[in-house]
Design an enzyme around this catalytic site. Structure first.
Site, PDB file in Angstrom:
ATOM      1  N   SER A 214       6.948  34.709 -13.147  1.00 50.06           N
ATOM      2  CA  SER A 214       7.461  34.190 -14.404  1.00 50.06           C
ATOM      3  C   SER A 214       6.635  32.991 -14.846  1.00 50.06           C
ATOM      4  O   SER A 214       5.425  33.109 -15.057  1.00 50.06           O
ATOM      5  CB  SER A 214       8.945  33.857 -14.253  1.00 50.06           C
ATOM      6  OG  SER A 214       9.546  33.658 -15.501  1.00 50.06           O
ATOM      7  N   ASP A 308      13.574  43.068 -19.319  1.00 53.82           N
ATOM      8  CA  ASP A 308      12.961  41.744 -19.284  1.00 53.82           C
ATOM      9  C   ASP A 308      12.356  41.431 -20.646  1.00 53.82           C
ATOM     10  O   ASP A 308      11.534  42.201 -21.152  1.00 53.82           O
ATOM     11  CB  ASP A 308      11.870  41.722 -18.205  1.00 53.82           C
ATOM     12  CG  ASP A 308      11.235  40.353 -18.024  1.00 53.82           C
ATOM     13  OD1 ASP A 308      11.608  39.402 -18.734  1.00 53.82           O
ATOM     14  OD2 ASP A 308      10.335  40.240 -17.165  1.00 53.82           O
ATOM     15  N   HIS A 338      14.181  41.007 -14.843  1.00 54.56           N
ATOM     16  CA  HIS A 338      13.464  39.791 -14.474  1.00 54.56           C
ATOM     17  C   HIS A 338      14.113  39.212 -13.220  1.00 54.56           C
ATOM     18  O   HIS A 338      15.335  39.271 -13.054  1.00 54.56           O
ATOM     19  CB  HIS A 338      13.569  38.795 -15.633  1.00 54.56           C
ATOM     20  CG  HIS A 338      12.582  37.672 -15.564  1.00 54.56           C
ATOM     21  ND1 HIS A 338      11.293  37.789 -16.047  1.00 54.56           N
ATOM     22  CD2 HIS A 338      12.694  36.415 -15.085  1.00 54.56           C
ATOM     23  CE1 HIS A 338      10.657  36.645 -15.864  1.00 54.56           C
ATOM     24  NE2 HIS A 338      11.485  35.789 -15.275  1.00 54.56           N
TER      25      HIS A 338
END
Length: 373
Positions: A214, A308, A338
């Site tokens: 991320s 996501d 995610h």
């Protein structure tokens, strides 16, 4: 570019690869893709749990029972105290009676190193066996605002095990107390430290890679770009797990996953507000990676999740890297959200993704792991 589809079929050929990338970005993929992804436009109104695979759904349901508040409604300090997806995965493990195995980690050591603005916490994971080992510098997620080394401990352990490498997991200054580019500066400082101290750790400084999840994926690529720009030892590979690669919050995947869990559009907008100094930072290529100069970067593996908001920009980044002449492997996992990476004990696709990352790193290191996992 190598594309591994959502069913883990290795395909080649420019036309087929381009079509698959477009399908990964689109809200309405062509017929022939997986049943879960066949009608994303209509699924946008469904909850993340309803769209997720059964094992991912259990984690999302566990997270819901923990009573967390919407991150975007909180202060940064309050947000850091909320239950995390990692907490939910641990709860599912307890429900299943799973005790996480040591994963062949011989030693875990917490240290601090000197940064330009103060000490930087790091955690060093050393696998079983005899060195010198390759070295992975790992950057955790959390939107440059929340989370820490503990939150992403499972990811670092999995990388040390599957890559058979020393993993240096590096923390960094976070917003809003420390605005951009504070986290980026700390990330590069940790990488420089790892290069300089690899031998003392039992590692090989000529076989070093970067991995990030991320916001940490954004940091990992920034480290590779800064190493290229400064003549620092270049990582031999980078693994970017659903990286923050752009600043457009109106992409197809943002629209489809505007209310997804555990990451959604309001949360990402909140992260940007907390870490960035103002509108001008949105165009900075250190944040908007898809607009950066990507030439001369190391071979790259990008791992994406279907549920996501960052999915589309990960695909675009893969395309831009390929256009810049960088060898790219891209894999999209269907039915997961995610933050799924690191949940290999309870989510099948997470284990597959961890093994893929380890395999890609070992190929880059020129090593073969003879262990039977």
């Amino acid at each position: 570019m190598t594309i591994i589809t959502m069913r883990s079929l290795l395909l080649s050929g420019t036309a087929g690869l381009s079509a698959l990338l477009l399908a990964a970005c689109a809200t309405q993929p062509p017929s022939g893709t997986s049943a879960v992804a066949s009608n994303r436009a209509s699924e946008a109104s469904a909850t993340s749990a309803e769209r997720a695979d059964p094992d991912m759904r259990m984690v999302l349901q566990a997270l819901q029972t923990m009573g967390g508040k919407p991150i975007e409604t909180l202060s940064a300090q309050e947000a850091r105290e909320q239950p995390t997806p990692a907490d939910a995965a641990m709860q599912v493990m307890r429900q299943r009676g799973i005790t996480q195995p040591p994963l062949d980690i011989a030693n875990v050591e917490d240290r601090t190193i000197s940064g330009d603005a103060g000490p930087i916490p790091i955690r060093i994971y050393t696998p079983d066996g005899n060195g010198p080992f390759p070295v992975v510098v790992y950057y955790h997620g959390g939107g440059w605002v929340i989370a820490d080394l503990d939150t992403y401990d499972a990811s670092a352990r999995a990388l040390a095990h599957h890559a058979n490498a020393i993993v240096v997991s590096a923390h960094y200054r976070q917003g809003p107390e420390h605005k951009f580019p504070a986290a980026h500066e700390d990330a590069f400082k940790a990488y420089q430290w790892a290069v300089a101290n690899a031998q003392a750790l039992g590692g090989d400084p000529s076989r070093i890679a970067v991995v990030g999840e991320s916001a940490g994926g954004n940091l990992a690529m920034n480290v590779a770009m800064q190493a290229r720009n400064t003549g620092t030892t270049q990582p031999v590979h980078e693994v970017l797990v659903y990286p923050v690669a752009g600043t457009d919050v109106n992409t197809a995947s943002y629209q489809e996953n505007a209310n997804a869990k555990p990451l959604n559009k309001p949360m990402m907008e909140w992260f940007f507000r907390q870490y960035l100094n103002g509108p001008g930072d949105f165009a900075d290529p250190r944040i908007n990676l898809i607009a950066a100069d990507l030439k001369g970067l190391p071979p790259t593996t990008i791992i994406g999740a279907e549920i996501d908001p960052l999915r589309s920009e990960g695909v675009t980044l893969a395309q831009r890297l390929e256009a810049a002449g960088v060898p790219v492997t891209y894999q999209l996992y269907d039915g997961v959200t995610h933050e799924f990476f690191g949940m290999g004990a309870v989510v099948d696709d997470a284990l597959d993704a961890e093994e893929l990352a380890g395999m890609q790193l070992q190929r880059a290191f020129g090593t073969v792991d003879a262990r039977t996992d």
